[in-house]
Design a protein around this motif. Structure first.
Motif, PDB file in Angstrom:
ATOM      1  N   LEU A   1       0.943  -1.433  -0.055  1.00  0.00           N
ATOM      2  CA  LEU A   1       0.049  -0.007  -0.030  1.00  0.00           C
ATOM      3  C   LEU A   1       0.771   1.285   0.112  1.00  0.00           C
ATOM      4  O   LEU A   1       0.628   2.256  -0.745  1.00  0.00           O
ATOM      5  N   LYS A   2       2.158   1.237   0.745  1.00  0.00           N
ATOM      6  CA  LYS A   2       2.633   2.234   0.794  1.00  0.00           C
ATOM      7  C   LYS A   2       3.569   2.678  -0.502  1.00  0.00           C
ATOM      8  O   LYS A   2       3.710   3.841  -1.109  1.00  0.00           O
ATOM      9  N   ALA A   3       3.945   1.382  -1.287  1.00  0.00           N
ATOM     10  CA  ALA A   3       4.322   1.435  -2.340  1.00  0.00           C
ATOM     11  C   ALA A   3       3.464   2.209  -3.754  1.00  0.00           C
ATOM     12  O   ALA A   3       4.080   2.983  -4.344  1.00  0.00           O
ATOM     13  N   MET A   4       2.244   1.866  -3.512  1.00  0.00           N
ATOM     14  CA  MET A   4       1.111   2.541  -4.420  1.00  0.00           C
ATOM     15  C   MET A   4       0.966   3.806  -4.160  1.00  0.00           C
ATOM     16  O   MET A   4       0.948   4.726  -5.103  1.00  0.00           O
ATOM     17  N   VAL A   5       0.889   4.269  -2.714  1.00  0.00           N
ATOM     18  CA  VAL A   5       0.994   5.498  -2.335  1.00  0.00           C
ATOM     19  C   VAL A   5       1.941   6.468  -2.868  1.00  0.00           C
ATOM     20  O   VAL A   5       2.019   7.505  -3.533  1.00  0.00           O
TER      21      VAL A   5
END
Length: 689
Positions: free
Chosen positions: A540-544
């Motif tokens: 999720l952090k990578a997508m953000v």
């Protein structure tokens, strides 16, 4: 096999150069042959002979050059460009004043075999008479019967060639013919069987394949001329024609693949391009099956140095360099939607790059031409729908060189790199049109220059390969890029550009302020009918992080060109019955006749289902008619025209609305939490619940 070229006669004023270079003033004494123009009496021929002549005309592809765009069939007037001027194709209808109506058969035969017109003037070898000289007497008479008795007369005056001095002097053509034009009739090879000999006749004679596929000498003659037409290793060994690479045909095989290509314009290794699409359209698709087999058999038997095409029994997969090199990321962004990450293309729609002879050719001329100016499939009986690849001239020379070098090095193609200078030179010659745009497409290749490149590339991949990388969180055969095209970089395709600048923001459907993370997880739950990612998830952090990179310099309140999917006039009323028709003609080829989507041989989703248990659920934005219609209007179907970057869009507002109404109201998974939607704000009129 994306073979090529531009239609052969168009390449040549060619030998016009030879008129002066080889003949010069010394040839000026050559007298014009005596005129043999006769009266307008039209002899009658029997139906069988005329029908044979029609077929010979298709074998020779007469219509390709002798029909102007939008003009009457065989009435001439097509411009055949050359470096020395323009030749205009002639009227070969039986009109007495402007066509062949006043010619005798003898005059016609002399023009066909020796390049001398009825009034005695010599023809430029844009007319491939050195090949037509090999026509049998029976085929020559049949062609004459067809042109005289079957073709509709058209009064269309012929135009004089506008060749620059000294190339406008035709006298030297006599000497050129004496030196280079082989008028030897076709001779059967007694050591070969009937099938091989039939193929040899068709290739060397009416098909005049050597005019494009045989390299040229200094006087622009086919290097195979003067030795019976086979020319050793030079004959059909490949050449460059108007910035297209006419591929080496020697040892071309397997036979079945060549037959399929000539019949349909496509096979498992690729598709034709350039003016070869016209050859397929007007000529080879109409050949009898036994003649296609003969041609393929003859070509396969010619000794050559062509490596045997690798059997494509299994995918070679996504190259490791797809996400570690600028060329690989460029390909991921601009090419995978059609040609796929594994280079396998989409059967019957978009050609494979894995094992494609044009990709692997020593000379990348055709690849450069296609990339800069675009491409269209040949319209054939089996594949009547034309698919388009837009030109990518908007990309820089370095970018194109990187992408093409990646393609040529991947999937076992084993071809050398393309340099930025080669792209620059091709661009200067082709002068492709570049349309202005307010939307600056972000380049995924730039991710590699960032300090957190590994995380950003992971975030991008999670958008493009969501189901494969996060199977426990995706309950449908969908990826984020199913709706956010090219990893969210397409204007009007729900791009990610600038999006994160507008979060946190109030969401009427939720009735509260939501974060970027909330928005992403909402898509997992609705558009992909799956489960949300944990708040502390590295993915999720990578997508953000990827969304934040896409923000660029955008600030909250800025106007971002191309944001969202646009609007459809809410006053329009959908017609689902017409939508079903639009779906069948425009959408089913990619999304399935029953909305089931399209999978490859390995069972992986190529294009997503639009309804059913593996599609988005009832709570997705795409389940709303007007939202889906706006997306369809700007983005579907892909490959419809030349619009950058996917040739996407092209339906009318009404058609988009009708088809959206049809597929959005088909059965799909329920969304239990729908009862919580729009707690404070009015529900949109097209909500499904």
């Amino acid at each position: 096999m994306t073979t090529t070229p531009s239609r052969l006669p168009r390449r040549l004023a060619l030998a016009a150069a030879a008129i002066v270079l080889a003949g010069g003033a010394a040839a000026a004494w050559i007298a014009r042959a005596p005129a043999v123009v006769e009266g307008a009496a039209v002899p009658q021929h029997d139906a069988a002979l005329i029908e044979r002549g029609r077929y010979v005309a298709q074998l020779g592809d007469c219509v390709a050059c002798h029909t102007a765009p939008g003009g009457a069939a065989l009435a001439g007037g097509r411009a055949l460009e050359s470096p020395f001027g323009t030749i205009w194709s002639t009227n070969i209808t039986p009109d007495t004043a402007t066509g062949l109506g006043g010619w005798s058969f003898g005059a016609f035969e002399r023009a066909m075999r020796h390049g001398v017109a009825a009034d005695g003037h010599r023809l430029y070898p844009a007319m491939p008479y050195p090949s037509y000289a090999k026509l049998s007497d029976e085929d020559m008479r049949a062609l004459w019967a067809y042109l005289r008795d079957e073709v509709t007369p058209v009064a269309a005056p012929n135009r004089e060639a506008t060749m620059r001095f000294p190339f406008n002097l035709r006298a030297g053509l006599g000497l050129w013919n004496a030196v280079f034009a082989d008028t030897t009739p076709f001779v059967r090879d007694a050591s070969k069987d009937a099938l091989w000999n039939r193929g040899a006749y068709l290739v060397q004679g009416p098909g005049h394949c050597g005019a494009c596929h045989t390299p040229r000498g200094l006087a622009f003659q086919e290097k195979a001329m003067g030795d019976g037409g086979t020319g050793g290793r030079q004959f059909l060994a490949g050449s460059v024609v108007e910035d297209w690479h006419a591929v080496d045909l020697r040892g071309l095989g397997p036979v079945a693949d060549t037959v399929e290509l000539l019949k349909t314009g496509q096979n498992r290794f690729g598709a034709v391009s350039g003016s070869m699409t016209e050859v397929i359209l007007h000529s080879t698709q109409h050949f009898r099956d036994e003649d296609l087999l003969a041609i393929a058999t003859y070509l396969a038997a010619l000794p050559g140095e062509r490596p045997a095409p690798a059997e494509r029994t299994a995918s070679r997969g996504t190259p490791e360099t797809s996400y570690t090199t600028r060329g690989g990321l460029g390909y991921t962004q601009f090419c995978t939607d059609c040609h796929r990450a594994d280079g396998r293309g989409v059967k019957g729609v978009f050609p494979a790059l894995d094992g494609n002879p044009t990709v692997a050719a020593r000379d990348p001329a055709t690849l450069l031409h296609l990339t800069l100016t675009g491409w269209k499939t040949a319209a054939t009986e089996r594949h009547p729908r034309v698919y388009t690849m837009p030109g990518f001239a908007r990309l820089g020379d370095d970018e194109i060189a990187e992408i093409l070098s990646f393609v040529r090095a991947s999937w076992g193609n084993g071809a050398g790199p393309v340099s930025a200078d080669q792209v620059k030179q091709a661009r200067a010659r082709l002068d492709p049109t570049v349309e202005a745009s307010k939307f600056e497409t972000p380049r995924l290749a730039a991710l590699l220059a960032e300090p957190d490149a590994t995380q950003l590339v992971r975030g991008m991949r999670l958008n493009a390969e969501t189901r494969e990388l996060l199977p426990e969180h995706v309950g449908a055969d969908m990826n984020c890029s199913s709706c956010h095209l090219n990893a969210g970089t397409v204007a009007g395709g729900s791009p990610y550009v600038g999006v994160s600048a507008f979060f946190p923001s109030y969401a009427p459907r939720a009735g509260k302020v939501i974060t970027m993370e909330d928005r992403i997880n909402g898509c997992f739950r609705r558009s992909m009918n799956g489960k949300p990612l944990p708040a502390d998830s590295p993915d999720l952090k990578a997508m953000v992080a990827y969304f934040d990179w896409m923000r660029g310099a955008t600030k909250k309140g800025d106007q971002v060109p191309g944001r969202g999917v646009g609007k459809i006039d809410p006053k329009l009323v959908p017609d689902p019955a017409n939508g079903e028709k639009v779906y069948a003609t425009q959408c089913a080829v990619c999304h399935g006749a029953d909305g089931e989507g399209l999978k490859d041989e390995a069972g992986r989703t190529v294009y997503p289902p639009l309804w059913g248990e593996r599609s988005f659920n009832l709570g997705a934005g795409m389940a709303r008619t007007y939202t889906a219609a706006a997306f369809v209007k700007r983005n579907m179907p892909v490959g419809f025209h030349e619009k950058f970057p996917l040739g996407q869009g092209g339906l009318s507002d009404q058609e988009a609305l009708d088809v959206a109404e049809y597929f959005s109201h088909q059965p799909r998974p329920d969304f239990p939490d729908k009862v919580k939607d729009w707690p404070k704000d009015p529900k949109p009129k097209d909500a499904r619940y």
